[in-house]
Write a protein that holds these residues in place. Structure first.
Motif, PDB file in Angstrom:
ATOM      1  N   UNK A 143      49.917   1.366 -15.460  1.00 21.44           N
ATOM      2  CA  UNK A 143      49.079   2.100 -16.425  1.00 21.44           C
ATOM      3  C   UNK A 143      48.537   1.178 -17.516  1.00 21.44           C
ATOM      4  N   UNK A 144      49.157   0.020 -17.680  1.00 24.14           N
ATOM      5  CA  UNK A 144      48.668  -0.907 -18.694  1.00 24.14           C
ATOM      6  C   UNK A 144      47.546  -1.796 -18.169  1.00 24.14           C
ATOM      7  N   UNK A 145      47.300  -1.668 -16.860  1.00 24.38           N
ATOM      8  CA  UNK A 145      46.195  -2.456 -16.304  1.00 24.38           C
ATOM      9  C   UNK A 145      44.902  -1.696 -16.536  1.00 24.38           C
ATOM     10  N   UNK A 146      43.918  -2.350 -17.064  1.00 23.48           N
ATOM     11  CA  UNK A 146      42.666  -1.660 -17.427  1.00 23.48           C
ATOM     12  C   UNK A 146      41.879  -1.291 -16.186  1.00 23.48           C
ATOM     13  N   UNK A 164      60.107  -3.285 -36.080  1.00 26.78           N
ATOM     14  CA  UNK A 164      59.104  -2.409 -36.701  1.00 26.78           C
ATOM     15  C   UNK A 164      59.841  -1.249 -37.356  1.00 26.78           C
ATOM     16  N   UNK A 165      59.538  -1.041 -38.633  1.00 24.71           N
ATOM     17  CA  UNK A 165      60.228   0.036 -39.356  1.00 24.71           C
ATOM     18  C   UNK A 165      59.375   1.294 -39.340  1.00 24.71           C
ATOM     19  N   UNK A 166      59.950   2.428 -39.756  1.00 25.08           N
ATOM     20  CA  UNK A 166      59.174   3.672 -39.786  1.00 25.08           C
ATOM     21  C   UNK A 166      58.033   3.535 -40.791  1.00 25.08           C
ATOM     22  N   UNK A 167      56.899   4.034 -40.423  1.00 28.66           N
ATOM     23  CA  UNK A 167      55.714   3.938 -41.265  1.00 28.66           C
ATOM     24  C   UNK A 167      54.981   2.618 -41.150  1.00 28.66           C
ATOM     25  N   UNK A 168      55.474   1.732 -40.273  1.00 28.11           N
ATOM     26  CA  UNK A 168      54.839   0.407 -40.134  1.00 28.11           C
ATOM     27  C   UNK A 168      53.947   0.333 -38.905  1.00 28.11           C
ATOM     28  N   UNK A 169      52.887  -0.439 -39.058  1.00 29.04           N
ATOM     29  CA  UNK A 169      52.037  -0.736 -37.904  1.00 29.04           C
ATOM     30  C   UNK A 169      52.143  -2.232 -37.623  1.00 29.04           C
ATOM     31  N   UNK A 170      52.585  -2.555 -36.398  1.00 32.42           N
ATOM     32  CA  UNK A 170      52.657  -3.971 -36.013  1.00 32.42           C
ATOM     33  C   UNK A 170      51.566  -4.254 -34.993  1.00 32.42           C
ATOM     34  N   UNK A 171      50.843  -5.327 -35.256  1.00 31.84           N
ATOM     35  CA  UNK A 171      49.741  -5.698 -34.367  1.00 31.84           C
ATOM     36  C   UNK A 171      50.157  -6.942 -33.596  1.00 31.84           C
ATOM     37  N   UNK A 172      49.996  -6.886 -32.284  1.00 26.45           N
ATOM     38  CA  UNK A 172      50.292  -8.077 -31.481  1.00 26.45           C
ATOM     39  C   UNK A 172      48.980  -8.540 -30.857  1.00 26.45           C
ATOM     40  N   UNK A 173      48.591  -9.750 -31.225  1.00 26.26           N
ATOM     41  CA  UNK A 173      47.323 -10.288 -30.730  1.00 26.26           C
ATOM     42  C   UNK A 173      47.582 -11.563 -29.942  1.00 26.26           C
ATOM     43  N   UNK A 174      46.623 -11.910 -29.169  1.00 23.78           N
ATOM     44  CA  UNK A 174      46.777 -13.144 -28.402  1.00 23.78           C
ATOM     45  C   UNK A 174      45.757 -13.186 -27.292  1.00 23.78           C
ATOM     46  N   UNK A 175      45.562 -14.344 -26.688  1.00 25.14           N
ATOM     47  CA  UNK A 175      44.569 -14.458 -25.611  1.00 25.14           C
ATOM     48  C   UNK A 175      45.038 -13.729 -24.347  1.00 25.14           C
ATOM     49  N   UNK A 189      48.613 -13.996 -22.340  1.00 24.04           N
ATOM     50  CA  UNK A 189      49.566 -14.609 -23.273  1.00 24.04           C
ATOM     51  C   UNK A 189      50.927 -13.945 -23.232  1.00 24.04           C
ATOM     52  N   UNK A 190      51.001 -12.751 -22.637  1.00 30.84           N
ATOM     53  CA  UNK A 190      52.291 -12.048 -22.526  1.00 30.84           C
ATOM     54  C   UNK A 190      52.373 -10.799 -23.375  1.00 30.84           C
ATOM     55  N   UNK A 191      51.280 -10.426 -24.050  1.00 28.66           N
ATOM     56  CA  UNK A 191      51.384  -9.285 -24.967  1.00 28.66           C
ATOM     57  C   UNK A 191      51.588  -7.950 -24.228  1.00 28.66           C
ATOM     58  N   UNK A 192      50.909  -7.780 -23.107  1.00 32.43           N
ATOM     59  CA  UNK A 192      51.110  -6.524 -22.365  1.00 32.43           C
ATOM     60  C   UNK A 192      52.497  -6.489 -21.732  1.00 32.43           C
ATOM     61  N   UNK A 193      52.969  -7.667 -21.273  1.00 35.15           N
ATOM     62  CA  UNK A 193      54.334  -7.724 -20.720  1.00 35.15           C
ATOM     63  C   UNK A 193      55.343  -7.316 -21.792  1.00 35.15           C
ATOM     64  N   UNK A 194      55.141  -7.813 -23.011  1.00 34.32           N
ATOM     65  CA  UNK A 194      56.047  -7.470 -24.108  1.00 34.32           C
ATOM     66  C   UNK A 194      56.012  -5.961 -24.376  1.00 34.32           C
ATOM     67  N   UNK A 247      53.175   0.136 -32.576  1.00 34.07           N
ATOM     68  CA  UNK A 247      52.944  -1.233 -32.101  1.00 34.07           C
ATOM     69  C   UNK A 247      51.637  -1.221 -31.313  1.00 34.07           C
ATOM     70  N   UNK A 248      50.724  -2.095 -31.762  1.00 32.98           N
ATOM     71  CA  UNK A 248      49.414  -2.136 -31.100  1.00 32.98           C
ATOM     72  C   UNK A 248      49.196  -3.521 -30.507  1.00 32.98           C
ATOM     73  N   UNK A 249      48.849  -3.531 -29.237  1.00 33.02           N
ATOM     74  CA  UNK A 249      48.454  -4.776 -28.581  1.00 33.02           C
ATOM     75  C   UNK A 249      46.939  -4.754 -28.491  1.00 33.02           C
ATOM     76  N   UNK A 250      46.289  -5.804 -28.995  1.00 33.34           N
ATOM     77  CA  UNK A 250      44.824  -5.736 -29.019  1.00 33.34           C
ATOM     78  C   UNK A 250      44.161  -7.101 -29.150  1.00 33.34           C
TER      79      UNK A 250
END
Lengths: 369, 229
Positions: free
Chosen positions: A366-369, B31-42, B45-50, B199-202
């Motif tokens: 599901x994470x694959x676009x 990540x604490x309650x009320x927090x937004x964590x952004x994970x960026x990378x090319x 890079x492993x962000x979706x795996x994470x 947690x947002x991967x973008x």
């Protein structure tokens, strides 16, 4: 509960209807085969069951009316009527022959019966009337339809001509049809004045079969007594041994065809929605619920297919009645239930591959676009 | 503030020998309650795996993940669907809505999976969809919605079970600028008003505006960006 299985199927209505129709045709095949089979069974029972006699005198060794032959001396009815408990005895001729209708020769089984006794007479006159005089004939309804025989037509049996006075129902065995003529005419037509095939005995009170058998054997050489039910069972046994393996084989083919249609549809529906099943797995659906969805899809196809098959079966019966009258169908309600259960079993078996497919779906997709 | 997500020394390698690729390499963050964590990378890079590991859809080779105090990496596979259903909300780049269901049913079905009765599930789903401005789209086939509307349905589906954590994979990638901003606003509200950990991967740099923490991941290694970077 949101009916996801039903929605998945109905999302592509044309595909769903095609599948249901395909399954329906398989169900039709099974119902029609069983219907014809039981129609033949009923026909096999019909003559002995409706002869009006409890006992039949047959030649020793004769069992059924199809494969074994019975020849007895003519003119024994008065002696047989002297046996205690025998109210009436009447000879019967059962002669397979070709009768001439116009320029056509039609194979049929001719029953020659004693018109005064009524034993062995056609019991269901669907059109016209029963035989009242010599020179008259009653013809099976389906034979009449198929060969354009009308009431008052003249047909030839052996060397004699007969006027058609009525059509009988329930006298079609699928392989051949019965016609009925007076015994006297049958003896003349077949030039067999010294022999008949059977004697039908109508009894009063409790008559012991063994005692009756001994008395008959003492009066008629090489004769024995059988209950009408025994003749009926023997006729049925002939049908079963000759038809049953074919019927079973065709039903298995029908089952496989139905299972394949259901299986392919459920599988393609599952495969096409693999990503959506993956989404459900990612969200947290349990495997048991996923199985239920796949099974429900198969059940919906099966049940709709079953009812489509039953409707088609009724349609086929209606059309056969008009255009293939020699086909007779008879199916007890319990066989509809059996076929429904078989259909559901088919859908469970057909779902196995799809369930394995669902199990193998990786929710991470599901994470694959 | 409580830690809703704690990731401790997570590593994940795909393949073996010469072809081995370390997708996530000893990653830790919280990540604490009320927090937004952004994970960026090319890309790659492993962000979706994470994110997949945090979402319990993939097991790490080593390390632990805690969701709302529960060590999910120690749980059996059989128990994980229940964790995902009750504690995690997912928002996907390609929305992943169920095409045979309408808008309302797409959201209500998640509640039904939790055991909520159909009528109540639909009432709750309707309320949430109305809050997200989709009250006039309840019976719509999802195929007939715009991208922004689809993502709002996806957000409603993620939130309807009131999860502790929301994981969003490229939530604005397939949206136009206006819809993207609307989704950003919703994500901020999820964290700030609802008190959830997000947690947002973008790849979308605009999302830095709503993030409390921004991480950069490359070759599986994670490092935190300071707000000034």
């Amino acid at each position: 509960m949101i009916p996801l299985a039903r929605r998945n199927l109905l999302a592509e209505k044309a595909k769903f209807l095609t599948t249901a129709f395909g399954t329906g045709v398989s169900i039709l095949m099974m119902l029609a085969i069983l219907g014809i089979y039981f129609g033949a069974i009923n026909a096999a029972k019909a003559i002995p069951q409706n002869s009006g006699a409890k006992y039949w005198v047959v030649q020793t060794g004769s069992a059924d009316m199809y494969h074994t032959f019975s020849i007895l001396p003519a003119g024994m009815q008065e002696k047989l009527e002297q046996i205690d408990g025998v109210e009436k005895a009447a000879p019967l001729i059962n002669h397979a022959t070709r009768i001439k209708v116009g320029d056509d020769l039609i194979t049929s089984a001719v029953i020659g019966y004693e018109i005064n006794s009524g034993l062995g007479a056609p019991w269901d006159i669907v059109s016209g009337q029963n035989i009242k005089n010599y020179g008259e004939i009653v013809v099976d309804r389906s034979m009449a339809i198929k060969n354009n025989i009308e009431i008052n037509d003249i047909v030839e049996v052996g060397n004699k001509t007969f006027k058609v006075v009525g059509f009988s129902g329930d006298t079609n065995t699928f392989v051949f049809q019965y016609v009925f003529i007076p015994l006297k005419d049958a003896l003349e037509a077949f030039e067999t004045s010294h022999t008949v095939n059977y004697y039908l005995l109508k009894t009063s009170g409790n008559v012991d079969k063994d005692t009756l058998d001994k008395k008959v054997a003492s009066l008629v050489k090489n004769a024995m007594v059988k209950e009408s039910a025994e003749i009926s069972d023997a006729n049925v046994a002939v049908i079963k041994t000759s038809f049953l393996p074919i019927i079973a084989f065709l039903i298995i083919i029908g089952l496989f065809a139905g299972m394949t249609v259901i299986g392919v549809t459920v599988y393609t529906t599952t495969s096409e929605r693999a990503r959506e099943f993956g989404v459900l797995k990612a969200i947290g659906i349990k495997n048991t619920r996923l199985f239920r969805i796949v099974l429900q899809q198969a059940f919906v196809i099966s049940i709709v297919g079953f009812f489509a098959g039953v409707l088609l079966y009724f349609l086929v019966q209606f059309l056969a009645y008009k255009w293939m009258p020699e086909l007779t169908f008879a199916l007890d309600i319990k066989y509809y239930v059996y076929i429904l259960l078989l259909t559901l079993l088919m859908s469970v078996l057909a779902s196995i591959v799809s369930i394995r497919k669902v199990l193998s779906i990786d929710p991470a997709l599901v994470f694959k676009a | 503030m409580n830690s809703l997500v704690e990731v401790k020394n997570i590593s994940k390698t795909f393949g073996s020998g010469h072809t081995a690729v370390k997708a996530v390499d000893n990653v830790s963050f919280s990540v604490k309650d009320g927090e937004i964590a952004l994970i960026m990378g090319p890309s790659g890079s492993g962000k979706t795996t994470l994110l997949t590991i945090i979402g319990t859809l993939l097991s790490p080779d080593s390390g632990s993940v805690f969701i709302n105090g529960l060590e999910v990496t120690a749980l059996s596979k059989r128990k994980l669907p229940d964790v995902r259903l009750k504690k995690i909300g997912f928002i996907f780049q390609s929305f992943n809505l169920l095409s045979s269901l309408n808008v309302l049913e797409n959201v209500a079905i998640v509640l039904e999976l939790m055991g909520t009765r159909s009528r109540k599930a639909k009432q709750q789903a309707q309320k949430l969809l109305e809050e997200l401005g989709l009250g006039n789209r309840l019976k719509y086939n999802v195929a007939n919605l715009s991208g922004g509307e689809k993502q709002r349905v996806s957000i409603a589906r993620a939130l309807v079970t009131n999860p502790a954590v929301v994981l969003a994979d490229e939530p604005t990638a397939n949206l136009d600028s206006k819809s993207g901003h609307k989704v950003m606003e919703l994500l901020r509200n999820i964290a700030k008003q609802e008190g959830k950990g997000v947690i947002i991967v973008t790849h979308d740099m605009r999302l830095k505006d709503i993030a409390d923490k921004t991480f950069w991941i490359e070759d599986g290694k994670l490092r935190e960006h300071s707000p000034l970077q």
